[in-house]
Structures are given as C-alpha cells and as structure tokens.
Motif scaffolding. Sequence first.
Motif, mmCIF file in Angstrom:
data_model
loop_
_atom_site.group_PDB
_atom_site.id
_atom_site.type_symbol
_atom_site.label_atom_id
_atom_site.label_comp_id
_atom_site.label_asym_id
_atom_site.label_seq_id
_atom_site.Cartn_x
_atom_site.Cartn_y
_atom_site.Cartn_z
ATOM 1 N N LEU A 44 0.885 -1.411 -0.024
ATOM 2 C CA LEU A 44 0.066 0.013 0.004
ATOM 3 C C LEU A 44 0.900 1.363 0.064
ATOM 4 N N ASP A 45 1.805 1.305 0.764
ATOM 5 C CA ASP A 45 2.898 2.350 1.047
ATOM 6 C C ASP A 45 3.537 2.482 -0.629
ATOM 7 N N LEU A 46 4.018 1.422 -1.181
ATOM 8 C CA LEU A 46 4.552 1.615 -2.446
ATOM 9 C C LEU A 46 3.558 2.046 -3.669
ATOM 10 N N LEU A 47 2.192 1.799 -3.317
ATOM 11 C CA LEU A 47 1.205 2.054 -4.530
ATOM 12 C C LEU A 47 0.993 3.600 -4.322
ATOM 13 N N LEU A 48 0.706 3.937 -2.789
ATOM 14 C CA LEU A 48 0.283 5.446 -2.543
ATOM 15 C C LEU A 48 1.388 6.229 -2.735
ATOM 16 N N VAL A 49 2.535 6.027 -2.517
ATOM 17 C CA VAL A 49 3.492 6.771 -2.751
ATOM 18 C C VAL A 49 4.062 7.198 -4.106
ATOM 19 N N TYR A 54 1.229 10.626 -1.082
ATOM 20 C CA TYR A 54 1.899 10.876 0.433
ATOM 21 C C TYR A 54 3.532 10.536 0.127
ATOM 22 N N SER A 55 4.379 11.228 0.934
ATOM 23 C CA SER A 55 5.741 10.780 0.682
ATOM 24 C C SER A 55 6.358 10.870 2.300
ATOM 25 N N PHE A 56 7.300 10.023 2.169
ATOM 26 C CA PHE A 56 8.087 9.961 3.479
ATOM 27 C C PHE A 56 9.323 10.770 3.592
ATOM 28 N N PRO A 57 9.555 12.221 3.792
ATOM 29 C CA PRO A 57 10.828 12.781 3.650
ATOM 30 C C PRO A 57 11.953 12.566 4.514
ATOM 31 N N SER A 58 11.495 11.913 5.863
ATOM 32 C CA SER A 58 12.697 11.554 6.614
ATOM 33 C C SER A 58 12.685 10.012 6.780
ATOM 34 N N ARG A 59 13.371 9.049 6.061
ATOM 35 C CA ARG A 59 13.132 7.824 6.276
ATOM 36 C C ARG A 59 14.716 7.052 6.151
ATOM 37 N N PRO A 60 14.708 5.846 6.816
ATOM 38 C CA PRO A 60 15.931 5.248 6.647
ATOM 39 C C PRO A 60 16.235 4.520 5.273
ATOM 40 N N PHE A 61 17.563 4.350 4.683
ATOM 41 C CA PHE A 61 17.940 4.389 3.500
ATOM 42 C C PHE A 61 17.110 5.128 2.447
ATOM 43 N N SER A 62 17.018 6.260 2.427
ATOM 44 C CA SER A 62 16.191 7.158 1.584
ATOM 45 C C SER A 62 16.763 7.039 -0.166
ATOM 46 N N GLU A 63 18.123 6.676 0.149
ATOM 47 C CA GLU A 63 18.487 6.492 -1.470
ATOM 48 C C GLU A 63 18.153 5.142 -2.052
ATOM 49 N N PHE A 65 14.946 3.277 -0.870
ATOM 50 C CA PHE A 65 13.581 3.034 -0.683
ATOM 51 C C PHE A 65 12.803 4.206 -0.683
ATOM 52 N N THR A 66 11.684 4.113 -1.350
ATOM 53 C CA THR A 66 10.530 5.384 -1.409
ATOM 54 C C THR A 66 9.685 5.387 -0.187
ATOM 55 N N ILE A 67 9.549 4.299 0.686
ATOM 56 C CA ILE A 67 8.816 4.111 1.656
ATOM 57 C C ILE A 67 9.784 3.997 2.854
ATOM 58 N N ASN A 68 9.051 4.263 4.004
ATOM 59 C CA ASN A 68 9.667 4.216 5.402
ATOM 60 C C ASN A 68 9.775 2.718 5.825
ATOM 61 N N ILE A 69 10.512 2.093 5.614
ATOM 62 C CA ILE A 69 10.864 0.378 5.674
ATOM 63 C C ILE A 69 10.787 0.274 7.351
ATOM 64 N N LEU A 70 11.201 1.300 8.136
ATOM 65 C CA LEU A 70 11.041 1.115 9.627
ATOM 66 C C LEU A 70 9.865 0.994 10.081
ATOM 67 N N ALA A 113 2.024 12.533 13.267
ATOM 68 C CA ALA A 113 3.117 12.271 12.587
ATOM 69 C C ALA A 113 3.388 13.250 11.240
ATOM 70 N N GLU A 114 2.198 13.800 10.714
ATOM 71 C CA GLU A 114 2.526 14.538 9.577
ATOM 72 C C GLU A 114 3.028 15.850 10.293
ATOM 73 N N GLY A 115 2.276 16.441 11.486
ATOM 74 C CA GLY A 115 2.584 17.482 11.934
ATOM 75 C C GLY A 115 4.260 17.511 12.193
ATOM 76 N N PHE A 116 4.843 16.391 12.719
ATOM 77 C CA PHE A 116 6.094 16.345 12.942
ATOM 78 C C PHE A 116 7.183 16.239 11.496
ATOM 79 N N GLY A 117 6.493 16.116 10.583
ATOM 80 C CA GLY A 117 7.234 16.003 9.303
ATOM 81 C C GLY A 117 7.642 14.829 8.942
ATOM 82 N N LEU A 118 7.048 13.711 9.848
ATOM 83 C CA LEU A 118 7.508 12.356 9.196
ATOM 84 C C LEU A 118 6.979 11.742 7.892
ATOM 85 N N PHE A 119 5.830 12.210 7.257
ATOM 86 C CA PHE A 119 5.751 12.205 6.190
ATOM 87 C C PHE A 119 4.472 13.243 5.621
ATOM 88 N N ILE A 120 4.297 13.363 4.472
ATOM 89 C CA ILE A 120 3.453 14.530 4.001
ATOM 90 C C ILE A 120 2.495 14.000 3.048
#
Length: 146
Positions: A44-49, A54-63, A65-70, A113-120
């Motif tokens: 669902l994240d892969l499809l919706l991103v 929505y997007s995950f501006p702060s995520r592990p291994f951002s180079e 993955f386009t999703i937040n694998i954590l 979480a959106e307010g904290f900038g974890l995703f948009i």
Amino acid sequence: MNIVKHWRKSNYRFSQKKPCYQRNQRIKAYISTIIFASLIGTYLDLLLVGAGLYSFPSRPFSEIFTINILFTLGILPLVSLITIFVLNRLHKLLSYLFLFICSLVAYIAEQTAEGFGLFIHSSDWKHEFSLVGYFLIPWREDPRLH
C-alpha cells in the motif's frame, strides 16, 4: 496395581496446558498474520507513494527505498502482533470497540506524525479514509470478526 481415577465431584481440574501442536498452530497463525500485515502495509505504501498521495521525507535508506521501511518492517508487525494478541482475548463485541479505539488512535497518530514532518500527504488525501482502513484491515486477521 493401583489405578487412580478422577473423582467427578471434585473441583480439581486436569492440566490446562495446551498440547504442543496447538501452541505451534497459534505461533504459525501469529507469524503469518504479521507477515501479511507487513506485506499489505509495504505494498500500500509503494502504491500510494507512487501515486503521489503521500511521501516520507525522513526515512531510513532514503537513497534505496521510497517508503519508510522502519514502519512497514518494524512498527507495523509489532502493532499487528499486539492487536492480534488482544483481539484473541476479547469477546466479539469488545473486539469491535477495541478496533474502533485503535483506529481512532491511528487516525490521530497519522495526523500528529504529519505535523512532525515524518510524512507529507497531498491535498487530495482524506484522513477519514485512513480511519476506515485502520478499522477494516484487522477483520482479515481475526476470523471471529466475520
């Protein structure tokens, strides 16, 4: 040779310990449900991103993955395990109430979480759809809710 029989009128119960095969089935069911929840969340994240909802501006291994694998490989399976564990111990009516409360908490946590900038989210995103989704997905996991 003495044979000891259980006296019918006694209050003593035989061991409540479940056979090994039943415990193994429960563990397998928990593991398969956790894997299912993780796969659903990941896809669902892969499809919706990919659709730009929505997007995950702060995520592990951002180079990589386009999703937040954590979240999809760590937090979501853990929350699924806890939810299943609790649902298996509740009466059916209480299960609905528990799922509704969990859905509300997830709905609020998503916006926080959106307010904290974890995703948009995009402007097209409706948080109410998330509320319904959080409530409906566990129905697949718990056959008592069907």
